[in-house]
Design a protein around this motif. Sequence first.
Motif, PDB file in Angstrom:
ATOM      1  N   LEU A   3       0.854  -1.180   0.000  1.00  0.00           N
ATOM      2  CA  LEU A   3       0.000   0.000   0.000  1.00  0.00           C
ATOM      3  C   LEU A   3       0.893   1.234   0.000  1.00  0.00           C
ATOM      4  O   LEU A   3       2.092   1.160   0.271  1.00  0.00           O
ATOM      5  N   ILE A   4       0.326   2.392  -0.294  1.00  0.00           N
ATOM      6  CA  ILE A   4       1.134   3.602  -0.387  1.00  0.00           C
ATOM      7  C   ILE A   4       1.752   3.955   0.963  1.00  0.00           C
ATOM      8  O   ILE A   4       2.767   4.646   1.035  1.00  0.00           O
ATOM      9  N   ALA A  22      -8.588   2.188  -4.282  1.00  0.00           N
ATOM     10  CA  ALA A  22      -7.739   2.115  -5.466  1.00  0.00           C
ATOM     11  C   ALA A  22      -7.732   3.484  -6.138  1.00  0.00           C
ATOM     12  O   ALA A  22      -8.762   3.964  -6.610  1.00  0.00           O
ATOM     13  N   LYS A  23      -6.580   4.121  -6.164  1.00  0.00           N
ATOM     14  CA  LYS A  23      -6.441   5.452  -6.749  1.00  0.00           C
ATOM     15  C   LYS A  23      -5.868   5.333  -8.164  1.00  0.00           C
ATOM     16  O   LYS A  23      -4.792   4.769  -8.360  1.00  0.00           O
ATOM     17  N   GLU A  65     -14.798  -2.454  -8.732  1.00  0.00           N
ATOM     18  CA  GLU A  65     -14.713  -1.586  -9.907  1.00  0.00           C
ATOM     19  C   GLU A  65     -13.859  -2.160 -11.035  1.00  0.00           C
ATOM     20  O   GLU A  65     -13.740  -1.549 -12.110  1.00  0.00           O
ATOM     21  N   PHE A  66     -13.238  -3.331 -10.826  1.00  0.00           N
ATOM     22  CA  PHE A  66     -12.383  -3.928 -11.854  1.00  0.00           C
ATOM     23  C   PHE A  66     -12.806  -5.381 -12.088  1.00  0.00           C
ATOM     24  O   PHE A  66     -13.460  -5.990 -11.254  1.00  0.00           O
ATOM     25  N   SER A 113      -5.875  -0.139 -16.153  1.00  0.00           N
ATOM     26  CA  SER A 113      -5.778   1.011 -15.254  1.00  0.00           C
ATOM     27  C   SER A 113      -4.535   0.884 -14.403  1.00  0.00           C
ATOM     28  O   SER A 113      -4.240  -0.198 -13.879  1.00  0.00           O
ATOM     29  N   LEU A 114      -3.808   1.979 -14.276  1.00  0.00           N
ATOM     30  CA  LEU A 114      -2.646   2.015 -13.386  1.00  0.00           C
ATOM     31  C   LEU A 114      -3.091   2.646 -12.081  1.00  0.00           C
ATOM     32  O   LEU A 114      -3.569   3.786 -12.058  1.00  0.00           O
ATOM     33  N   ILE A 115      -2.949   1.891 -10.977  1.00  0.00           N
ATOM     34  CA  ILE A 115      -3.486   2.339  -9.691  1.00  0.00           C
ATOM     35  C   ILE A 115      -2.449   2.143  -8.586  1.00  0.00           C
ATOM     36  O   ILE A 115      -1.432   1.476  -8.760  1.00  0.00           O
ATOM     37  N   TYR A 116      -2.725   2.758  -7.444  1.00  0.00           N
ATOM     38  CA  TYR A 116      -2.043   2.419  -6.198  1.00  0.00           C
ATOM     39  C   TYR A 116      -3.109   2.323  -5.127  1.00  0.00           C
ATOM     40  O   TYR A 116      -4.239   2.812  -5.296  1.00  0.00           O
TER      41      TYR A 116
END
Length: 221
Positions: free
Chosen positions: A58-59, A146-147, A97-98, A137-140
């Motif tokens: 996680l971030i 999920a951003k 969402e994915f 989608s590229l996320i973190y």
Amino acid sequence: MNKNNFMCMALCLLGLISTTHAEVPSDKTIISWITNLQDSNANPQQAIQIDHTEKVKLISGEEAYLSGVNFENAGRNFWGGYVLTRPKLKQARILGEFGGQTNNFKVHSTIYKGKPIHLIEIESAGSGQGAIESSKSLIYFNQWSAKRIADVQESSYAGRYSQKLEAEDCQTGVDHSGYLNVMSYSPFVIKTTVQGNACNDKPQGYTVNSTILQIIIPEIK
């Protein structure tokens, strides 16, 4: 150092290591930890099969695990999805969402403002009336959220049926693909799209566009 002291230090070190690096939870454990089974497309809702699992950060730096899953007895457009598991909390959640007709993802390691981070390239897909639509989608992850950093769309359609050809006319079809290239040591991602008809004549008739996008993560100052 006597034998008892040495054994004590070894056991303490082993305990420190085990608490620092969370073990990969079993498939059964992941499913038992899911807190939002109402978002499952499986029938029954617990009928979830783990396809593959990878460690992600996680971030915040917390170690977690992302799984690509199959929802059993789901509709054609709803069999695939993802589950994020946080062993620290002993909880897991379905990422509603994915997914759809895919459960593929890639973990990218990069550096942002001097901090090593994980960015995840995650897919979604669906089909209908002869066309397939998908996205990457590229996320973190910030906690459970999920951003999104970037998205690229893809589509495939064989074309309209031609009486003359007695087959689909590829000239009326679509073959659009996209790529997200994450730079390893700089805060940029290259988004590339390749667009053309459904005829097998690349590179003729295809257009390629690339854009450099800056990665922005507000949580890291």
